[in-house]
Design an enzyme around this catalytic site. Structure first.
Site, mmCIF file in Angstrom:
data_model
loop_
_atom_site.group_PDB
_atom_site.id
_atom_site.type_symbol
_atom_site.label_atom_id
_atom_site.label_comp_id
_atom_site.label_asym_id
_atom_site.label_seq_id
_atom_site.Cartn_x
_atom_site.Cartn_y
_atom_site.Cartn_z
ATOM 1 N N LYS A 47 133.008 -64.445 -13.022
ATOM 2 C CA LYS A 47 133.790 -63.286 -12.584
ATOM 3 C C LYS A 47 133.083 -62.400 -11.563
ATOM 4 O O LYS A 47 133.364 -61.210 -11.443
ATOM 5 C CB LYS A 47 134.262 -62.428 -13.780
ATOM 6 C CG LYS A 47 134.803 -63.164 -14.973
ATOM 7 C CD LYS A 47 135.592 -64.395 -14.707
ATOM 8 C CE LYS A 47 136.912 -64.178 -14.041
ATOM 9 N NZ LYS A 47 137.564 -65.485 -13.739
ATOM 10 N N HIS B 79 127.874 -71.511 -12.843
ATOM 11 C CA HIS B 79 127.472 -70.280 -13.533
ATOM 12 C C HIS B 79 126.175 -70.514 -14.323
ATOM 13 O O HIS B 79 125.805 -69.705 -15.167
ATOM 14 C CB HIS B 79 128.564 -69.822 -14.497
ATOM 15 C CG HIS B 79 129.893 -69.570 -13.853
ATOM 16 N ND1 HIS B 79 130.024 -68.853 -12.688
ATOM 17 C CD2 HIS B 79 131.155 -69.933 -14.213
ATOM 18 C CE1 HIS B 79 131.313 -68.788 -12.358
ATOM 19 N NE2 HIS B 79 132.010 -69.436 -13.258
ATOM 20 N N SER C 231 136.967 -58.101 -15.667
ATOM 21 C CA SER C 231 137.519 -59.330 -15.106
ATOM 22 C C SER C 231 137.441 -60.456 -16.147
ATOM 23 O O SER C 231 138.385 -61.230 -16.335
ATOM 24 C CB SER C 231 136.731 -59.699 -13.846
ATOM 25 O OG SER C 231 137.281 -60.822 -13.222
HETATM 26 S S1 PPS Z 1 135.213 -67.505 -12.049
HETATM 27 O O1 PPS Z 1 136.431 -67.985 -12.757
HETATM 28 O O2 PPS Z 1 134.192 -67.065 -13.002
HETATM 29 O O3 PPS Z 1 134.698 -68.473 -11.086
HETATM 30 O O4 PPS Z 1 135.717 -66.197 -11.277
HETATM 31 P P1 PPS Z 1 135.111 -65.623 -9.933
HETATM 32 O O5 PPS Z 1 135.748 -66.273 -8.793
HETATM 33 O O6 PPS Z 1 133.618 -65.623 -9.988
HETATM 34 O O7 PPS Z 1 135.552 -64.081 -10.002
HETATM 35 C C1 PPS Z 1 136.913 -63.701 -10.082
HETATM 36 C C2 PPS Z 1 137.003 -62.286 -9.560
HETATM 37 O O8 PPS Z 1 136.844 -62.315 -8.123
HETATM 38 C C3 PPS Z 1 137.990 -61.698 -7.539
HETATM 39 N N1 PPS Z 1 138.321 -62.313 -6.247
HETATM 40 C C4 PPS Z 1 138.322 -61.653 -5.090
HETATM 41 N N2 PPS Z 1 138.011 -60.376 -4.779
HETATM 42 C C5 PPS Z 1 138.140 -60.008 -3.474
HETATM 43 N N3 PPS Z 1 138.563 -60.827 -2.500
HETATM 44 C C6 PPS Z 1 138.898 -62.108 -2.768
HETATM 45 N N4 PPS Z 1 139.331 -62.910 -1.815
HETATM 46 C C7 PPS Z 1 138.780 -62.574 -4.114
HETATM 47 N N5 PPS Z 1 138.998 -63.749 -4.718
HETATM 48 C C8 PPS Z 1 138.720 -63.582 -6.012
HETATM 49 C C9 PPS Z 1 139.089 -61.964 -8.554
HETATM 50 O O9 PPS Z 1 140.208 -61.153 -8.305
HETATM 51 C C10 PPS Z 1 138.343 -61.662 -9.845
HETATM 52 O O10 PPS Z 1 138.120 -60.265 -10.045
HETATM 53 P P2 PPS Z 1 139.147 -59.279 -10.791
HETATM 54 O O11 PPS Z 1 138.404 -57.982 -10.924
HETATM 55 O O12 PPS Z 1 139.471 -59.889 -12.105
HETATM 56 O O13 PPS Z 1 140.334 -59.146 -9.909
#
Ligand code: PPS
Length: 284
Positions: free
Chosen positions: A55, A105, A135
């Site tokens: 996340k 991760h 998240s």
């Molecule tokens: S995972 O499943 O652990 O691999 O998730 P991960 O991709 O690491 O994290 C998910 C969070 O990243 C946000 N996210 C983004 N933020 C800004 N811009 C873009 N393009 C973007 N893509 C993914 C996603 O919304 C998750 O955060 P939260 O706070 O839940 O919205």
């Protein structure tokens, strides 16, 4: 092994336990667990590995790097999931064309042994732990078929930050990487979610320098737009409502109570006293 772990209210979630660590559960892992094979996975010198605690924005960085490296804005729907080191099958590893953009991760010490010899480039990504926890909670609640969890936020925060759930403690994870960065000669670049939210173009220019990729400013700007939260939520239809939730800095304020916030600040102080990492919890 499949295990059930309880939160502070006694609500349980299903996880995978392997070699004393906890992972997200998926049923296929009980038949053939890719983690068993991982230490001997072959690494290529031109692999790029994105490492982040769950996340922290892995999907975002993965997509940016994929497009920067490709040098074109293809709309092929390649899934980040099939490039995830702890879940990828032997065939998936072999079939991916070079340069492979892998992501994980896991801790540095859990990566394939060849990482230390082949020295692929590592992009290590961090995010402030309050937004990460929010998240994580929302992610777990949206995947009832795997986690089988229906607990409340109030009962999730403490055990989550204390490392009871998948991938363990965020504190241990980031402290471990800080130590690794001091000692390894594998090239590692640190990225941060809040910095990217502040100025993704600036961070992408740094990324391409590190990766040795030269693209025009126009192209980098196009990748910025292509990888904006709104655009990715639209394009990545399969994961749209699971991964692409809010994409903001500071949503934790809508979740943490005053007491939880005070507790968090105290724990942070205690656990991070020898680790000079600082995070931004809001952007001006
Ligand atoms: S995972 O499943 O652990 O691999 O998730 P991960 O991709 O690491 O994290 C998910 C969070 O990243 C946000 N996210 C983004 N933020 C800004 N811009 C873009 N393009 C973007 N893509 C993914 C996603 O919304 C998750 O955060 P939260 O706070 O839940 O919205």
């Amino acid at each position: 092994m499949e295990i059930r772990v309880a939160d502070d209210g006694g609500d349980e979630m299903t996880l995978l336990s392997y070699n004393g660590r906890k992972y997200s559960f998926w049923p296929e892992a009980l038949q053939s667990n890719p983690l068993e094979r991982l230490p001997s996975v072959e690494i290529r010198p031109d692999d790029i590995i994105i490492c982040a605690f769950p996340k922290s924005g892995t999907h975002w960085v993965w997509e940016i790097v994929r497009l920067l490296v490709a040098g074109q804005l293809d709309r092929d729907e390649v899934s980040k999931g099939s490039n995830m080191m702890e879940f990828a099958s032997e065939e998936e590893y072999k079939d991916l064309p070079s340069p492979r953009i892998l992501n994980t991760h896991l801790l540095f010490s859990q990566l394939p042994e060849q990482v230390k010899v082949k020295k692929p480039k590592i992009l290590y990504l961090t995010r402030n732990p309050k937004d990460m926890t929010v998240s994580f909670y929302n992610f777990v609640m949206k995947l009832p078929m795997y986690y089988k969890y229906t607990g409340e936020w109030n009962n999730f925060v403490r055990p989550s930050l204390e490392g009871k759930f998948d991938y363990g403690s965020w504190f241990d994870y980031v402290k471990d990487w800080e130590e690794v960065k001091k000692t390894t000669d594998v090239p590692i670049m640190t990225l941060n979610y809040e910095d990217m939210k502040e100025d993704v173009f600036r961070e992408m220019k740094k990324m391409q320098d590190f990766l040795g990729v030269k693209r025009s400013d126009e192209f980098v700007k196009e990748v910025c737009d292509h990888c904006s939260f709104t655009s990715m939520k639209k394009v990545k239809a399969d994961m749209a409502n699971i991964v692409y939730r809010k994409g903001e800095v500071g949503d934790w304020k809508n979740w943490f109570t005053v007491a939880q916030n005070e507790w968090f600040d105290q724990i942070y102080e205690q656990k991070m006293k020898d680790c000079p990492l600082e995070f931004r919890y809001t952007l001006k």
